[in-house]
Each structure stands twice: as structure tokens, then as C-alpha cells.
Design a protein around this motif. Sequence first.
Motif, PDB file in Angstrom:
ATOM      1  N   HIS A   1      -1.779   5.898  10.203  1.00  0.00           N
ATOM      2  CA  HIS A   1      -1.007   4.709  10.571  1.00  0.00           C
ATOM      3  C   HIS A   1      -1.865   3.463  10.365  1.00  0.00           C
ATOM      4  O   HIS A   1      -3.060   3.467  10.634  1.00  0.00           O
ATOM      5  CB  HIS A   1      -0.553   4.798  12.023  1.00  0.00           C
ATOM      6  CG  HIS A   1       0.284   3.640  12.457  1.00  0.00           C
ATOM      7  ND1 HIS A   1       1.357   3.178  11.718  1.00  0.00           N
ATOM      8  CD2 HIS A   1       0.217   2.839  13.545  1.00  0.00           C
ATOM      9  CE1 HIS A   1       1.907   2.164  12.330  1.00  0.00           C
ATOM     10  NE2 HIS A   1       1.230   1.921  13.448  1.00  0.00           N
ATOM     11  N   ARG A   2      -1.233   2.417   9.891  1.00  0.00           N
ATOM     12  CA  ARG A   2      -1.929   1.192   9.496  1.00  0.00           C
ATOM     13  C   ARG A   2      -2.950   1.493   8.400  1.00  0.00           C
ATOM     14  O   ARG A   2      -4.038   0.929   8.377  1.00  0.00           O
ATOM     15  CB  ARG A   2      -2.610   0.532  10.687  1.00  0.00           C
ATOM     16  CG  ARG A   2      -1.638   0.019  11.744  1.00  0.00           C
ATOM     17  CD  ARG A   2      -2.338  -0.875  12.717  1.00  0.00           C
ATOM     18  NE  ARG A   2      -1.417  -1.425  13.702  1.00  0.00           N
ATOM     19  CZ  ARG A   2      -1.744  -2.381  14.569  1.00  0.00           C
ATOM     20  NH1 ARG A   2      -2.959  -2.879  14.564  1.00  0.00           N
ATOM     21  NH2 ARG A   2      -0.873  -2.831  15.435  1.00  0.00           N
ATOM     22  N   GLY A   3      -2.556   2.407   7.523  1.00  0.00           N
ATOM     23  CA  GLY A   3      -3.424   2.799   6.422  1.00  0.00           C
ATOM     24  C   GLY A   3      -2.942   2.218   5.103  1.00  0.00           C
ATOM     25  O   GLY A   3      -2.835   1.005   4.939  1.00  0.00           O
TER      26      GLY A   3
ATOM     27  N   PHE B   1      -3.700  -3.988  -1.499  1.00  0.00           N
ATOM     28  CA  PHE B   1      -3.496  -3.370  -2.815  1.00  0.00           C
ATOM     29  C   PHE B   1      -2.108  -2.751  -2.907  1.00  0.00           C
ATOM     30  O   PHE B   1      -1.371  -2.982  -3.873  1.00  0.00           O
ATOM     31  CB  PHE B   1      -4.574  -2.310  -3.059  1.00  0.00           C
ATOM     32  CG  PHE B   1      -4.441  -1.607  -4.375  1.00  0.00           C
ATOM     33  CD1 PHE B   1      -4.903  -2.197  -5.541  1.00  0.00           C
ATOM     34  CD2 PHE B   1      -3.852  -0.350  -4.444  1.00  0.00           C
ATOM     35  CE1 PHE B   1      -4.777  -1.551  -6.764  1.00  0.00           C
ATOM     36  CE2 PHE B   1      -3.725   0.304  -5.664  1.00  0.00           C
ATOM     37  CZ  PHE B   1      -4.185  -0.295  -6.826  1.00  0.00           C
ATOM     38  N   PHE B   2      -1.735  -1.940  -1.898  1.00  0.00           N
ATOM     39  CA  PHE B   2      -0.431  -1.277  -1.924  1.00  0.00           C
ATOM     40  C   PHE B   2       0.704  -2.300  -1.882  1.00  0.00           C
ATOM     41  O   PHE B   2       1.673  -2.205  -2.643  1.00  0.00           O
ATOM     42  CB  PHE B   2      -0.302  -0.323  -0.742  1.00  0.00           C
ATOM     43  CG  PHE B   2       1.090   0.211  -0.548  1.00  0.00           C
ATOM     44  CD1 PHE B   2       1.548   1.287  -1.298  1.00  0.00           C
ATOM     45  CD2 PHE B   2       1.955  -0.358   0.376  1.00  0.00           C
ATOM     46  CE1 PHE B   2       2.843   1.764  -1.142  1.00  0.00           C
ATOM     47  CE2 PHE B   2       3.237   0.114   0.553  1.00  0.00           C
ATOM     48  CZ  PHE B   2       3.683   1.181  -0.203  1.00  0.00           C
ATOM     49  N   CYS B   3       0.600  -3.277  -0.993  1.00  0.00           N
ATOM     50  CA  CYS B   3       1.674  -4.259  -0.849  1.00  0.00           C
ATOM     51  C   CYS B   3       1.863  -5.085  -2.113  1.00  0.00           C
ATOM     52  O   CYS B   3       2.989  -5.399  -2.505  1.00  0.00           O
ATOM     53  CB  CYS B   3       1.386  -5.169   0.344  1.00  0.00           C
ATOM     54  SG  CYS B   3       1.484  -4.331   1.957  1.00  0.00           S
ATOM     55  N   THR B   4       0.760  -5.413  -2.767  1.00  0.00           N
ATOM     56  CA  THR B   4       0.851  -6.171  -4.013  1.00  0.00           C
ATOM     57  C   THR B   4       1.411  -5.311  -5.134  1.00  0.00           C
ATOM     58  O   THR B   4       2.215  -5.773  -5.951  1.00  0.00           O
ATOM     59  CB  THR B   4      -0.531  -6.719  -4.396  1.00  0.00           C
ATOM     60  OG1 THR B   4      -1.020  -7.547  -3.332  1.00  0.00           O
ATOM     61  CG2 THR B   4      -0.454  -7.541  -5.677  1.00  0.00           C
TER      62      THR B   4
ATOM     63  N   PRO C   1      -7.296   1.268  -1.407  1.00  0.00           N
ATOM     64  CA  PRO C   1      -8.089   2.507  -1.385  1.00  0.00           C
ATOM     65  C   PRO C   1      -9.573   2.294  -1.632  1.00  0.00           C
ATOM     66  O   PRO C   1     -10.314   3.253  -1.826  1.00  0.00           O
ATOM     67  CB  PRO C   1      -7.468   3.289  -2.545  1.00  0.00           C
ATOM     68  CG  PRO C   1      -7.101   2.219  -3.537  1.00  0.00           C
ATOM     69  CD  PRO C   1      -6.654   1.042  -2.715  1.00  0.00           C
ATOM     70  N   PHE C   2     -10.037   1.057  -1.633  1.00  0.00           N
ATOM     71  CA  PHE C   2     -11.428   0.763  -1.946  1.00  0.00           C
ATOM     72  C   PHE C   2     -12.336   0.917  -0.736  1.00  0.00           C
ATOM     73  O   PHE C   2     -13.527   1.189  -0.879  1.00  0.00           O
ATOM     74  CB  PHE C   2     -11.536  -0.646  -2.517  1.00  0.00           C
ATOM     75  CG  PHE C   2     -10.576  -0.906  -3.649  1.00  0.00           C
ATOM     76  CD1 PHE C   2     -10.791  -0.345  -4.897  1.00  0.00           C
ATOM     77  CD2 PHE C   2      -9.439  -1.666  -3.450  1.00  0.00           C
ATOM     78  CE1 PHE C   2      -9.903  -0.559  -5.935  1.00  0.00           C
ATOM     79  CE2 PHE C   2      -8.541  -1.895  -4.482  1.00  0.00           C
ATOM     80  CZ  PHE C   2      -8.771  -1.334  -5.731  1.00  0.00           C
ATOM     81  N   SER C   3     -11.783   0.747   0.453  1.00  0.00           N
ATOM     82  CA  SER C   3     -12.542   0.916   1.688  1.00  0.00           C
ATOM     83  C   SER C   3     -11.562   1.229   2.817  1.00  0.00           C
ATOM     84  O   SER C   3     -10.469   0.663   2.864  1.00  0.00           O
ATOM     85  CB  SER C   3     -13.321  -0.363   2.020  1.00  0.00           C
ATOM     86  OG  SER C   3     -13.880  -0.280   3.328  1.00  0.00           O
ATOM     87  N   ASN C   4     -11.966   2.149   3.708  1.00  0.00           N
ATOM     88  CA  ASN C   4     -11.108   2.475   4.851  1.00  0.00           C
ATOM     89  C   ASN C   4     -11.567   1.750   6.122  1.00  0.00           C
ATOM     90  O   ASN C   4     -11.231   2.148   7.231  1.00  0.00           O
ATOM     91  CB  ASN C   4     -11.066   3.982   5.094  1.00  0.00           C
ATOM     92  CG  ASN C   4     -12.435   4.557   5.459  1.00  0.00           C
ATOM     93  OD1 ASN C   4     -13.446   3.857   5.423  1.00  0.00           O
ATOM     94  ND2 ASN C   4     -12.465   5.838   5.804  1.00  0.00           N
TER      95      ASN C   4
END
Length: 254
Positions: free
Chosen positions: A66-68, A74-77, A128-131
Motif C-alpha cells: 500500500h502506498r507503493g 513514475f507510475f502516475c506519469t 521502481p528506482f527506490s522504495n
Amino acid sequence: MDSVTQFVLGAAVGEAVLNRPRAGSEMSERPFVLGAVLLGGMIGTLPDLDVLFRRFLTGPQALGFHRGVTHSLFFCTLATPLLAWLLQRMFRRRQVTWVQWNVFVWLGLNTHWMIDSLTTYGTQIFLPFSNHPVNIGSVFIIDPLYTIPLLIGLLWTLFSRLGNQYRTAGVRTGLIISSAYLALTLASKFAVQQRFMTSLADHGIVYEQFITVPTPFNSVLWYGYADTGEDVWVANSSLFDPLTRIITWQRIPK
């Protein structure tokens, strides 16, 4: 933030972007009426659909998921042009440009994680570049002082007469006030945090980690947590405390 706030924020974005009068058009000419609000609310809450995967995950996995990825820049763009294309095809009769659809979707998705990152739960906006979870901790997860001005401005616009030249000012004013409030919460956190850190130094408490979080439904009263490795020291302080107040710390063994 809570789902109600995310829906209201998305709805305000939808109203501000999709119902923006075109140059040379009359004030009463709007591509959408209530549709812009509903679409905006849905896009604004879309990232939280990651909770649907909880049934397939363990407790720790669900907490990390969640909140990932659905809350990442990146995903939203990446999802913006696809969703904009689908919406343009679904509402091809509406007088909304391709640019408007993209601006609407991008703002609807990204304002979600922007406000989430101001809470204390951690939002992985760099996936996905940093968690690394961003948790600025300047806003409680439910804060009426943010939501109510935004809601009032949105309702003003919705119930104003179409030809009213001040109709669009409602939602814009709501967005300005709520955004200004977020800036004030950052200033409040900084001011109280300085008091905490000065107090810790005065008490000789050497910590490894230190965080400040607002108490429920406000940004005035704050908790401070100092982790020394063996103990956690906890205290509270208000923005309205006199500078002469001595902060009392409670030691909790780990």
C-alpha cells in the motif's frame, strides 16, 4: 490522507481543469457539469485501489504494498497518457482537448501521493528506482482544516449559477486556501521540532532517530519521539506553548 479528502481534492482538480472556460466562450459553456467532479473524484482516489490486493498478501507484504507503485511519480506519469486517451474516447463529444485530459489525469493522480507524503505513514513515491518511504509528517491522516475549505469552495462552484462570473472562484479559492494550510503545517512542524530538539539537548538525551508527528485532526499539538537505541523518549508540545515552558519527556524502555 483519508478517502473523503482524496475524493474532494480530485473533484476540485476535475472542476478546475475540465470545466475551465475556453477563450472566447461564454461563462455558461462548460464541457462538463457534475461529470467533472465525479471523474476527478474517481481519478483522485484511483491510486488507493492497491488495497484490493490485500487479500493476496500477508500482513507485512500488504503494509509495504500500500502506498507503493500506484503512488509513485513514475507510475502516475506513465499511466497519464493511457487514461487520458481512454477518457477522450469515452467522452469524445465533450469539448475537452487532449492537453486538458492529460493535465487533468496527471494532476488527479499525482496530487494523491503529494498529500499522502505529508502524512506519517510513508509513501514510496520513487518506485521502481527506490522504495524509500517519504513521510514528512506535517499533516495528520484526517485533517478537517484542510478538507473543509476545499469542500466549501467546490460546493460554491457547483451550486453557483452557470452565468455567474464568480462561479469558478469558489473551487480556485478552496484550492489556494487548502494549499496555503499545508504550507502552514510545515512551518508549524519546523517551529515545534526546534523546541523539541532544544529540549532534548537541555536534558542530555542523545538520540539515534527523532520524529515529530501531529496529534489527531490538527497541526497545533505535536508528539515528539526520540529513539536512543535502548529507550524511546516521548513528549508533547503545542505551537501555542510559551517559550518558557519546560517540555517533560517520558522514557519508554524498548
